[in-house]
Design a protein around this motif. Structure first.
Motif, PDB file in Angstrom:
ATOM      1  N   LEU A   1       2.264  -8.382   9.944  1.00 28.69           N
ATOM      2  CA  LEU A   1       2.296  -9.825   9.739  1.00 28.69           C
ATOM      3  C   LEU A   1       0.896 -10.355  10.011  1.00 28.69           C
ATOM      4  O   LEU A   1       0.420 -10.325  11.151  1.00 28.69           O
ATOM      5  CB  LEU A   1       3.296 -10.491  10.685  1.00 28.69           C
ATOM      6  N   LEU A   2       0.223 -10.806   8.964  1.00 29.63           N
ATOM      7  CA  LEU A   2      -1.090 -11.429   9.110  1.00 29.63           C
ATOM      8  C   LEU A   2      -0.848 -12.896   9.445  1.00 29.63           C
ATOM      9  O   LEU A   2      -0.136 -13.603   8.713  1.00 29.63           O
ATOM     10  CB  LEU A   2      -1.881 -11.294   7.807  1.00 29.63           C
TER      11      LEU A   2
ATOM     12  N   GLU B   1      -4.941 -18.656  19.980  1.00 29.46           N
ATOM     13  CA  GLU B   1      -5.949 -19.381  19.192  1.00 29.46           C
ATOM     14  C   GLU B   1      -6.886 -18.399  18.491  1.00 29.46           C
ATOM     15  O   GLU B   1      -8.112 -18.491  18.591  1.00 29.46           O
ATOM     16  CB  GLU B   1      -6.743 -20.347  20.077  1.00 29.46           C
ATOM     17  N   ALA B   2      -6.290 -17.413  17.800  1.00 29.28           N
ATOM     18  CA  ALA B   2      -7.080 -16.385  17.119  1.00 29.28           C
ATOM     19  C   ALA B   2      -6.257 -15.777  15.993  1.00 29.28           C
ATOM     20  O   ALA B   2      -5.020 -15.826  16.004  1.00 29.28           O
ATOM     21  CB  ALA B   2      -7.505 -15.292  18.100  1.00 29.28           C
ATOM     22  N   GLN B   3      -6.963 -15.200  15.025  1.00 30.17           N
ATOM     23  CA  GLN B   3      -6.292 -14.480  13.944  1.00 30.17           C
ATOM     24  C   GLN B   3      -5.717 -13.187  14.486  1.00 30.17           C
ATOM     25  O   GLN B   3      -6.343 -12.505  15.292  1.00 30.17           O
ATOM     26  CB  GLN B   3      -7.307 -14.186  12.834  1.00 30.17           C
ATOM     27  N   ARG B   4      -4.528 -12.835  14.033  1.00 31.14           N
ATOM     28  CA  ARG B   4      -3.874 -11.627  14.499  1.00 31.14           C
ATOM     29  C   ARG B   4      -3.230 -10.880  13.328  1.00 31.14           C
ATOM     30  O   ARG B   4      -2.855 -11.472  12.320  1.00 31.14           O
ATOM     31  CB  ARG B   4      -2.782 -11.956  15.528  1.00 31.14           C
ATOM     32  N   ALA B   5      -3.108  -9.563  13.497  1.00 30.87           N
ATOM     33  CA  ALA B   5      -2.353  -8.710  12.577  1.00 30.87           C
ATOM     34  C   ALA B   5      -1.297  -8.003  13.422  1.00 30.87           C
ATOM     35  O   ALA B   5      -1.600  -7.039  14.120  1.00 30.87           O
ATOM     36  CB  ALA B   5      -3.260  -7.713  11.873  1.00 30.87           C
ATOM     37  N   LEU B   6      -0.068  -8.485  13.377  1.00 28.96           N
ATOM     38  CA  LEU B   6       1.002  -7.975  14.227  1.00 28.96           C
ATOM     39  C   LEU B   6       1.794  -6.907  13.484  1.00 28.96           C
ATOM     40  O   LEU B   6       2.148  -7.082  12.318  1.00 28.96           O
ATOM     41  CB  LEU B   6       1.947  -9.106  14.636  1.00 28.96           C
ATOM     42  N   ARG B   7       2.065  -5.804  14.146  1.00 28.02           N
ATOM     43  CA  ARG B   7       2.922  -4.766  13.572  1.00 28.02           C
ATOM     44  C   ARG B   7       4.368  -5.235  13.607  1.00 28.02           C
ATOM     45  O   ARG B   7       4.898  -5.540  14.677  1.00 28.02           O
ATOM     46  CB  ARG B   7       2.749  -3.462  14.336  1.00 28.02           C
ATOM     47  N   ILE B   8       5.002  -5.271  12.443  1.00 26.92           N
ATOM     48  CA  ILE B   8       6.352  -5.827  12.370  1.00 26.92           C
ATOM     49  C   ILE B   8       7.357  -4.924  13.071  1.00 26.92           C
ATOM     50  O   ILE B   8       8.385  -5.399  13.562  1.00 26.92           O
ATOM     51  CB  ILE B   8       6.728  -6.092  10.902  1.00 26.92           C
TER      52      ILE B   8
ATOM     53  N   PRO C   1       2.496 -17.901  10.185  1.00 30.09           N
ATOM     54  CA  PRO C   1       2.546 -16.661   9.390  1.00 30.09           C
ATOM     55  C   PRO C   1       1.895 -16.856   8.032  1.00 30.09           C
ATOM     56  O   PRO C   1       2.261 -17.768   7.286  1.00 30.09           O
ATOM     57  CB  PRO C   1       4.050 -16.399   9.265  1.00 30.09           C
ATOM     58  N   TRP C   2       0.936 -15.992   7.693  1.00 25.26           N
ATOM     59  CA  TRP C   2       0.228 -16.093   6.418  1.00 25.26           C
ATOM     60  C   TRP C   2       0.799 -15.151   5.365  1.00 25.26           C
ATOM     61  O   TRP C   2       1.018 -15.549   4.234  1.00 25.26           O
ATOM     62  CB  TRP C   2      -1.256 -15.786   6.622  1.00 25.26           C
ATOM     63  N   ALA C   3       1.007 -13.878   5.716  1.00 26.21           N
ATOM     64  CA  ALA C   3       1.471 -12.899   4.726  1.00 26.21           C
ATOM     65  C   ALA C   3       2.039 -11.681   5.422  1.00 26.21           C
ATOM     66  O   ALA C   3       1.616 -11.326   6.526  1.00 26.21           O
ATOM     67  CB  ALA C   3       0.327 -12.489   3.797  1.00 26.21           C
ATOM     68  N   VAL C   4       3.000 -11.040   4.755  1.00 23.95           N
ATOM     69  CA  VAL C   4       3.530  -9.738   5.174  1.00 23.95           C
ATOM     70  C   VAL C   4       2.881  -8.684   4.278  1.00 23.95           C
ATOM     71  O   VAL C   4       2.929  -8.789   3.057  1.00 23.95           O
ATOM     72  CB  VAL C   4       5.058  -9.697   5.048  1.00 23.95           C
ATOM     73  N   VAL C   5       2.258  -7.668   4.904  1.00 25.92           N
ATOM     74  CA  VAL C   5       1.472  -6.681   4.164  1.00 25.92           C
ATOM     75  C   VAL C   5       1.879  -5.272   4.586  1.00 25.92           C
ATOM     76  O   VAL C   5       2.041  -4.999   5.773  1.00 25.92           O
ATOM     77  CB  VAL C   5      -0.046  -6.873   4.427  1.00 25.92           C
ATOM     78  N   LEU C   6       2.024  -4.391   3.598  1.00 29.70           N
ATOM     79  CA  LEU C   6       2.231  -2.962   3.862  1.00 29.70           C
ATOM     80  C   LEU C   6       0.913  -2.246   3.622  1.00 29.70           C
ATOM     81  O   LEU C   6       0.380  -2.255   2.516  1.00 29.70           O
ATOM     82  CB  LEU C   6       3.311  -2.394   2.940  1.00 29.70           C
TER      83      LEU C   6
ATOM     84  N   GLY D   1       0.834  -1.193   0.000  1.00 24.54           N
ATOM     85  CA  GLY D   1       0.000   0.000   0.000  1.00 24.54           C
ATOM     86  C   GLY D   1       0.868   1.241   0.000  1.00 24.54           C
ATOM     87  O   GLY D   1       2.018   1.184  -0.425  1.00 24.54           O
ATOM     88  N   PRO D   2       0.344   2.377   0.484  1.00 24.38           N
ATOM     89  CA  PRO D   2       1.125   3.618   0.488  1.00 24.38           C
ATOM     90  C   PRO D   2       2.386   3.491   1.345  1.00 24.38           C
ATOM     91  O   PRO D   2       2.439   2.684   2.265  1.00 24.38           O
ATOM     92  CB  PRO D   2       0.151   4.646   1.093  1.00 24.38           C
ATOM     93  N   PRO D   3       3.421   4.277   1.043  1.00 22.34           N
ATOM     94  CA  PRO D   3       4.669   4.187   1.799  1.00 22.34           C
ATOM     95  C   PRO D   3       4.492   4.615   3.247  1.00 22.34           C
ATOM     96  O   PRO D   3       3.650   5.453   3.556  1.00 22.34           O
ATOM     97  CB  PRO D   3       5.607   5.143   1.052  1.00 22.34           C
ATOM     98  N   PRO D   4       5.284   4.042   4.173  1.00 21.44           N
ATOM     99  CA  PRO D   4       5.077   4.299   5.597  1.00 21.44           C
ATOM    100  C   PRO D   4       5.807   5.525   6.111  1.00 21.44           C
ATOM    101  O   PRO D   4       6.672   6.085   5.454  1.00 21.44           O
ATOM    102  CB  PRO D   4       5.641   3.039   6.249  1.00 21.44           C
ATOM    103  N   ASP D   5       5.448   5.892   7.332  1.00 22.34           N
ATOM    104  CA  ASP D   5       6.168   6.898   8.087  1.00 22.34           C
ATOM    105  C   ASP D   5       7.580   6.357   8.347  1.00 22.34           C
ATOM    106  O   ASP D   5       7.744   5.208   8.766  1.00 22.34           O
ATOM    107  CB  ASP D   5       5.426   7.116   9.415  1.00 22.34           C
ATOM    108  N   PRO D   6       8.623   7.175   8.105  1.00 27.22           N
ATOM    109  CA  PRO D   6       9.986   6.682   8.331  1.00 27.22           C
ATOM    110  C   PRO D   6      10.210   6.128   9.732  1.00 27.22           C
ATOM    111  O   PRO D   6      11.036   5.245   9.927  1.00 27.22           O
ATOM    112  CB  PRO D   6      10.846   7.926   8.074  1.00 27.22           C
ATOM    113  N   ARG D   7       9.477   6.634  10.718  1.00 30.89           N
ATOM    114  CA  ARG D   7       9.647   6.149  12.089  1.00 30.89           C
ATOM    115  C   ARG D   7       9.169   4.711  12.248  1.00 30.89           C
ATOM    116  O   ARG D   7       9.494   4.055  13.235  1.00 30.89           O
ATOM    117  CB  ARG D   7       8.875   7.053  13.052  1.00 30.89           C
ATOM    118  N   LEU D   8       8.370   4.221  11.296  1.00 31.57           N
ATOM    119  CA  LEU D   8       7.804   2.882  11.403  1.00 31.57           C
ATOM    120  C   LEU D   8       8.505   1.883  10.501  1.00 31.57           C
ATOM    121  O   LEU D   8       8.019   0.771  10.319  1.00 31.57           O
ATOM    122  CB  LEU D   8       6.304   2.929  11.051  1.00 31.57           C
TER     123      LEU D   8
END
Length: 360
Positions: free
Chosen positions: A187-188, A195-202, A175-180, A130-137
């Motif tokens: 990390l999806l 025991e749940a779906q998660r979206a972790l901030r890398i 791990p299913w996919a790495v998404v921007l 997706g769109p480019p991230p904040d440099p701090r992230l």
């Protein structure tokens, strides 16, 4: 360096080091390659036997350098280097994910030249960007590379994750996919710990260990859609809205991050959660869709407040006009003020005025 690297591969790596460090000595070249000084000289001899102009410069600052007339060999990237390059381009240029754009087309050429085992994980990241991230992230490409590799090979991962309050939590995930998305790398995954779906901030992942344990990923996974639907849930205030339209039109105007759409009798049901009902009401208001807020008290109040502001703004515009027509309009508004407020509440629960599209 791996001990099973072939002499030819080491010779090409020696060429790369000499190009990067003109004047490098045989001893330093050996240190770079993880071999003895004598072995480094042997790799230089292999390059010369291949008619590559490797020159020796004498003196206290002497060493090896590449002479003129060298035709460069094909680019060589490790998987981590390739991913780091693509991540940097994706973060710095909005068109990098689109192969029809200039930068995107150049990136596609690089990927086509890479070996399949190196290029395929990188393509997986590029497809769900997706769109480019904040440099701090920005995140560590090496750590992200291990996660991408685990996604590609369907291997379970043990990681340490920093929570919002600063505490670290060990987790075991599929791990299913790495998404921007919207400036953050995610990390999806499926958390075996919760025991749940998660979206972790890398950017919060502290360490990664890829295990040998395989798992079966979801079939036909739409990673970006799944991530956006996941991020629309779990907030403080419930959202339940009936849209007076069909599913195609609702999907056209409402991004998936606003919630899940389900076709029902009489229209489309929008279900989500939000921490900011005022913001959510504004997102609904800029669509041309008729809608009714159902079981969401906070969103009902936010929609009523927004409608009252718009009515007040329209009255202020009439006052500023200063015309006889404006005067008659003001008089009419004053005489029926209570009626207008009642109508506003009823009307805003059912529909909103058309406006410019401002979602994304």
């Amino acid at each position: 360096m791996r001990y099973d690297t072939s002499p030819t591969a080491r010779a090409l790596l020696a060429l790369e080091v000499i190009q990067d460090c003109p004047g490098i000595t045989a001893q330093r070249l050996g240190d770079h390659l993880g071999v003895t000084e004598r072995a480094a000289r042997r790799y230089v001899a292999i390059l010369r036997e291949a008619d590559l102009p490797i020159e020796s410069v004498t003196g206290p600052h002497g060493g090896y350098r590449v002479g003129r007339g060298l035709r460069l060999p094909p680019l060589m990237f490790t998987a981590t280097e390739a991913l780091g390059l693509v991540m940097a381009v994706l973060e710095g240029h909005r068109g990098a994910a689109d192969p029809t754009e200039l930068v995107g087309a150049a990136l596609a050429k690089i990927l086509r030249a890479l070996p399949h085992q190196v290029a395929e994980p990188v393509r997986a990241v590029r497809r769900v960007t997706g769109p480019p991230p904040d440099p701090r992230l920005r995140v560590d490409p090496a750590l992200t590379g291990r996660l991408v590799e685990a996604c590609t090979s369907s291997r379970q991962v043990r990681l340490d994750y920093r929570l919002e309050d600063g505490r670290e939590r060990p987790m075991e995930v599929d791990p299913w996919a790495v998404v921007l998305r919207h400036g953050r790398w995610y990390l999806l995954c499926w958390s075996r710990t919760s025991e749940a779906q998660r979206a972790l901030r890398i950017d919060r992942v502290q360490s990664v260990f890829v295990t040998s344990q395989a798992f079966d990923p979801p079939e036909d996974l739409d990673a970006l859609r799944t991530l956006e639907e996941h991020l629309s849930q779990g907030w403080r205030h419930e959202v339940d809205v009936l849209l007076r339209t069909d599913l195609h039109e609702a999907a056209r105007w409402l991004p998936r991050s606003l919630g899940r759409l389900e076709e029902v009798d009489g229209g489309v049901r929008l279900r989500a959660t939000t921490d900011d009902p005022d913001w959510y009401a504004r997102q609904l208001a800029v669509t041309p869709l008729d809608f009714e807020v159902l079981g969401s008290p906070a969103l009902v109040q936010a929609t009523e407040d927004l409608a009252a502001r718009l009515v007040k703004a329209a009255g202020a515009a009439d006052t500023a006009a200063g015309s006889p027509m404006a005067g008659r309009a003001r008089a009419g508004t004053t005489s029926s003020e209570q009626h207008t407020k009642q109508q506003t509440k009823q009307h805003t629960r059912q529909q909103t005025s058309p406006g410019p599209r401002a979602l994304g």
